[in-house]
Design a protein around this motif. Sequence first.
Motif, PDB file in Angstrom:
ATOM      1  N   ARG A   1      54.972  35.567  43.224  1.00 12.56           N
ATOM      2  CA  ARG A   1      54.980  35.624  41.640  1.00 12.56           C
ATOM      3  C   ARG A   1      53.515  35.370  41.159  1.00 12.56           C
ATOM      4  O   ARG A   1      52.921  34.640  41.600  1.00 12.56           O
ATOM      5  N   THR A   2      53.124  36.482  40.327  1.00 15.05           N
ATOM      6  CA  THR A   2      51.557  36.443  39.746  1.00 15.05           C
ATOM      7  C   THR A   2      51.773  36.924  38.352  1.00 15.05           C
ATOM      8  O   THR A   2      52.840  37.389  37.932  1.00 15.05           O
ATOM      9  N   GLU A   3      50.622  36.456  37.818  1.00 15.56           N
ATOM     10  CA  GLU A   3      50.610  36.794  36.168  1.00 15.56           C
ATOM     11  C   GLU A   3      49.291  37.373  36.075  1.00 15.56           C
ATOM     12  O   GLU A   3      48.033  36.884  36.312  1.00 15.56           O
ATOM     13  N   GLN A   4      49.193  38.661  35.161  1.00 14.79           N
ATOM     14  CA  GLN A   4      47.699  39.103  34.952  1.00 14.79           C
ATOM     15  C   GLN A   4      47.884  38.953  33.504  1.00 14.79           C
ATOM     16  O   GLN A   4      48.475  39.172  32.709  1.00 14.79           O
ATOM     17  N   SER A   5      46.034  38.799  33.092  1.00  8.02           N
ATOM     18  CA  SER A   5      45.798  38.791  31.722  1.00  8.02           C
ATOM     19  C   SER A   5      44.816  39.602  31.535  1.00  8.02           C
ATOM     20  O   SER A   5      43.747  39.434  32.173  1.00  8.02           O
ATOM     21  N   VAL A   6      44.813  40.545  30.708  1.00  8.97           N
ATOM     22  CA  VAL A   6      43.736  41.545  30.542  1.00  8.97           C
ATOM     23  C   VAL A   6      42.904  40.959  29.348  1.00  8.97           C
ATOM     24  O   VAL A   6      43.401  40.543  28.509  1.00  8.97           O
ATOM     25  N   VAL A   7      41.607  40.704  29.796  1.00  9.34           N
ATOM     26  CA  VAL A   7      40.724  40.215  28.899  1.00  9.34           C
ATOM     27  C   VAL A   7      39.612  40.993  28.172  1.00  9.34           C
ATOM     28  O   VAL A   7      39.164  40.844  27.101  1.00  9.34           O
ATOM     29  N   ARG A   8      39.296  42.102  28.754  1.00  6.05           N
ATOM     30  CA  ARG A   8      38.493  43.137  28.180  1.00  6.05           C
ATOM     31  C   ARG A   8      38.516  44.533  28.674  1.00  6.05           C
ATOM     32  O   ARG A   8      38.991  44.624  29.748  1.00  6.05           O
ATOM     33  N   GLU A   9      37.676  45.322  28.310  1.00  6.23           N
ATOM     34  CA  GLU A   9      37.650  46.761  28.928  1.00  6.23           C
ATOM     35  C   GLU A   9      36.227  46.928  29.281  1.00  6.23           C
ATOM     36  O   GLU A   9      35.417  46.862  28.786  1.00  6.23           O
ATOM     37  N   GLU A  10      36.149  47.776  30.461  1.00  9.30           N
ATOM     38  CA  GLU A  10      34.655  48.275  30.773  1.00  9.30           C
ATOM     39  C   GLU A  10      35.026  50.033  30.971  1.00  9.30           C
ATOM     40  O   GLU A  10      35.704  50.333  32.090  1.00  9.30           O
ATOM     41  N   LEU A  11      34.291  50.450  30.386  1.00  5.17           N
ATOM     42  CA  LEU A  11      34.268  52.137  30.439  1.00  5.17           C
ATOM     43  C   LEU A  11      35.805  52.443  30.642  1.00  5.17           C
ATOM     44  O   LEU A  11      36.009  53.292  31.732  1.00  5.17           O
ATOM     45  N   GLY A  12      36.697  52.011  29.979  1.00  7.07           N
ATOM     46  CA  GLY A  12      37.963  52.534  30.011  1.00  7.07           C
ATOM     47  C   GLY A  12      38.763  51.851  30.865  1.00  7.07           C
ATOM     48  O   GLY A  12      39.936  52.111  31.250  1.00  7.07           O
ATOM     49  N   GLU A  13      38.207  50.897  31.665  1.00  8.21           N
ATOM     50  CA  GLU A  13      39.180  50.142  32.635  1.00  8.21           C
ATOM     51  C   GLU A  13      39.395  48.869  32.252  1.00  8.21           C
ATOM     52  O   GLU A  13      38.694  48.002  31.832  1.00  8.21           O
ATOM     53  N   PRO A  14      40.790  48.200  32.092  1.00 12.62           N
ATOM     54  CA  PRO A  14      41.148  47.049  32.034  1.00 12.62           C
ATOM     55  C   PRO A  14      40.794  45.882  32.886  1.00 12.62           C
ATOM     56  O   PRO A  14      40.645  46.204  34.145  1.00 12.62           O
ATOM     57  N   VAL A  15      40.170  44.801  32.232  1.00 17.42           N
ATOM     58  CA  VAL A  15      39.527  43.842  33.423  1.00 17.42           C
ATOM     59  C   VAL A  15      40.361  42.410  32.855  1.00 17.42           C
ATOM     60  O   VAL A  15      40.397  42.193  31.688  1.00 17.42           O
ATOM     61  N   GLY A  16      40.622  41.545  33.913  1.00 22.34           N
ATOM     62  CA  GLY A  16      41.078  40.436  33.560  1.00 22.34           C
ATOM     63  C   GLY A  16      41.270  39.357  34.660  1.00 22.34           C
ATOM     64  O   GLY A  16      40.651  39.706  35.713  1.00 22.34           O
ATOM     65  N   ASP A  17      42.428  38.422  34.586  1.00 15.22           N
ATOM     66  CA  ASP A  17      42.511  37.448  35.644  1.00 15.22           C
ATOM     67  C   ASP A  17      43.930  37.708  36.304  1.00 15.22           C
ATOM     68  O   ASP A  17      44.961  38.104  35.668  1.00 15.22           O
ATOM     69  N   ILE A  18      44.041  37.129  37.429  1.00 17.61           N
ATOM     70  CA  ILE A  18      45.243  37.225  38.159  1.00 17.61           C
ATOM     71  C   ILE A  18      45.596  35.905  38.682  1.00 17.61           C
ATOM     72  O   ILE A  18      44.755  35.234  39.370  1.00 17.61           O
ATOM     73  N   HIS A  19      46.580  35.295  37.989  1.00 18.64           N
ATOM     74  CA  HIS A  19      47.026  34.034  38.666  1.00 18.64           C
ATOM     75  C   HIS A  19      47.982  33.996  39.619  1.00 18.64           C
ATOM     76  O   HIS A  19      49.053  34.713  39.367  1.00 18.64           O
ATOM     77  N   VAL A  20      47.992  33.295  40.714  1.00 17.28           N
ATOM     78  CA  VAL A  20      49.171  33.341  41.734  1.00 17.28           C
ATOM     79  C   VAL A  20      49.859  32.254  41.648  1.00 17.28           C
ATOM     80  O   VAL A  20      49.367  31.119  41.976  1.00 17.28           O
ATOM     81  N   PHE A  21      51.175  32.115  41.488  1.00 19.13           N
ATOM     82  CA  PHE A  21      51.900  31.092  41.668  1.00 19.13           C
ATOM     83  C   PHE A  21      52.583  30.721  43.207  1.00 19.13           C
ATOM     84  O   PHE A  21      52.385  31.636  43.819  1.00 19.13           O
ATOM     85  N   PRO A  22      52.780  29.590  43.148  1.00 15.94           N
ATOM     86  CA  PRO A  22      53.117  29.127  44.800  1.00 15.94           C
ATOM     87  C   PRO A  22      54.583  29.913  45.115  1.00 15.94           C
ATOM     88  O   PRO A  22      55.380  29.877  44.490  1.00 15.94           O
ATOM     89  N   THR A  23      54.395  30.515  46.453  1.00 19.56           N
ATOM     90  CA  THR A  23      55.449  31.138  46.983  1.00 19.56           C
ATOM     91  C   THR A  23      56.227  30.344  47.982  1.00 19.56           C
ATOM     92  O   THR A  23      55.686  29.603  48.674  1.00 19.56           O
ATOM     93  N   GLU A  24      57.796  30.555  47.587  1.00 18.43           N
ATOM     94  CA  GLU A  24      58.530  29.684  48.597  1.00 18.43           C
ATOM     95  C   GLU A  24      59.367  30.702  49.462  1.00 18.43           C
ATOM     96  O   GLU A  24      60.175  31.271  48.892  1.00 18.43           O
ATOM     97  N   GLY A  25      58.963  31.082  50.529  1.00 21.63           N
ATOM     98  CA  GLY A  25      59.839  32.266  51.339  1.00 21.63           C
ATOM     99  C   GLY A  25      59.485  33.322  50.956  1.00 21.63           C
ATOM    100  O   GLY A  25      59.496  33.862  49.911  1.00 21.63           O
TER     101      GLY A  25
END
Length: 462
Positions: free
Chosen positions: A302-326
């Motif tokens: 399970r991950t969550e992406q959040s776009v925070v800005r754009e650079e030359l047409g490319e979305p840029v942001g953070d990826i949060h990874v939640f703990p995986t169970e199996g």
Amino acid sequence: MRALIMPGGRLRGTTSVPGDKSIAHRWLILAATAEGRSSLLEVPNSLDVRSTASCLAFLMSKGRPALHAWATNDRRAPEGHRSTWNVRVEGETAVGSAEALEVEGKGRRGLIEPEGELDCGNSGTTMRLLMGVVATSGFRSVLTGDTSLRNRPMERVAVPLRTMGAAIETSDGHAPIVVVGARLHGAECAPVTASAQVKSAVLLAGVDADGTTAFSEPATTRDHTERALRALGAPIEIVAGRTEVRRFQHEGFSALVPGDPSSAAFLIAAAALTGSEITITGVGLNPTRTHFLEVMARMGVRTEQSVVREELGEPVGDIHVFPTEGLGSVRVAAAELPLVIDEVPVLAMLAVHAASDSWFLEAGELRVKESDRLEGLAAGIRDLGGHAAAEGDDLVVAGGGLDGGRGNAHDDHRMAMAFAVAGLAAHGAVEVDGIESAEVSFPGFMGTLASLGASIEPVEAA
Ligand code: S3P
């Protein structure tokens, strides 16, 4: 050099990854062919990108000193040694350069005949994209590379460029390649192999050719070239997988290279394999590059992406990874393979820790990457005590985990990093031969993993 990975432990923290290799190649080429000054931040110091910079330096007069200095100035020590390049800020590891790379371009017509061969090193993207650039020049170029690159197929690029009038001779389908620059005309290109490199070579030729150049792709591939051209104002139209471009000369530009999602994939897998929670900041979130997150989601990551800005047409942001169970097994269909082509090695390492068999269907393209990744993955998994096989062009990975042992990366960066990450969930220690090849795309790989809490260290002795 070998890496020793001890299983277990939890990772934690926030980190970043070096700039995106695919994007950096393209933006460097666009900076070198721009009219005026471009300023690029966070250009990754990876070997492949340096190959592009040094080839471009040979093709430029005004821009040469900056590119040449950047390409040859090794400001960081090799992995496992004291490094002056990675900047550590209270638990965060920022990998990259704080300085801008300034390139003074004289436009596409301002490129000059290179004095020697253009050595593309290990980088297929460098060679294939530059073929499209020099094909429209007024001079002759010879492109070559290392043994791995000289074994990779190059006619797939030469064929569509020839339909535009290009004069290209390969050596039995491979490098060295001789390109005699010519005035090209637009054409309708529709290759059978899905390849962003081929598409980009044609589009880069198309913006310096007469008439309209059209490229239809058989499956969606990464679209960094299209996004950058559009952001720079080029006449580009995309309708249902068919891209049209016309002649266009762009001006200099400024941009910051986003973190490489393909590098982030190794950290996300490392977190998933250790049940950990981490955040990766400043990553490129272009949907043609993040499909691996969807495949991982199907496996239970399970991950969550959040776009925070754009650079030359490319979305840029953070990826949060939640703990995986199996982890669950997965079936990656042929149609989605081009969207995860660089992540198959790391996805296979998640698959080996799933409960049942996973399939990567019609993955023959993996045979012509930096190494034969189809056979290499199956063999490497078996060397580490797991079960996997290449069945025709399909890769089947049995779940059940890995015992540990020694994996050979065959000088392939993504294989080295994949085996290292797999070791975090093996039953015993894993050693990876050839870990230094990680520098090709992820300078500081071991340091970044270690800073998150993984037990990974270099072993010098044979
Ligand atoms: C790339 C395209 C892909 C990918 C490679 C980088 C690019 O290759 O595997 O690592 O930057 O365009 P293909 O175009 O051969 O699929």
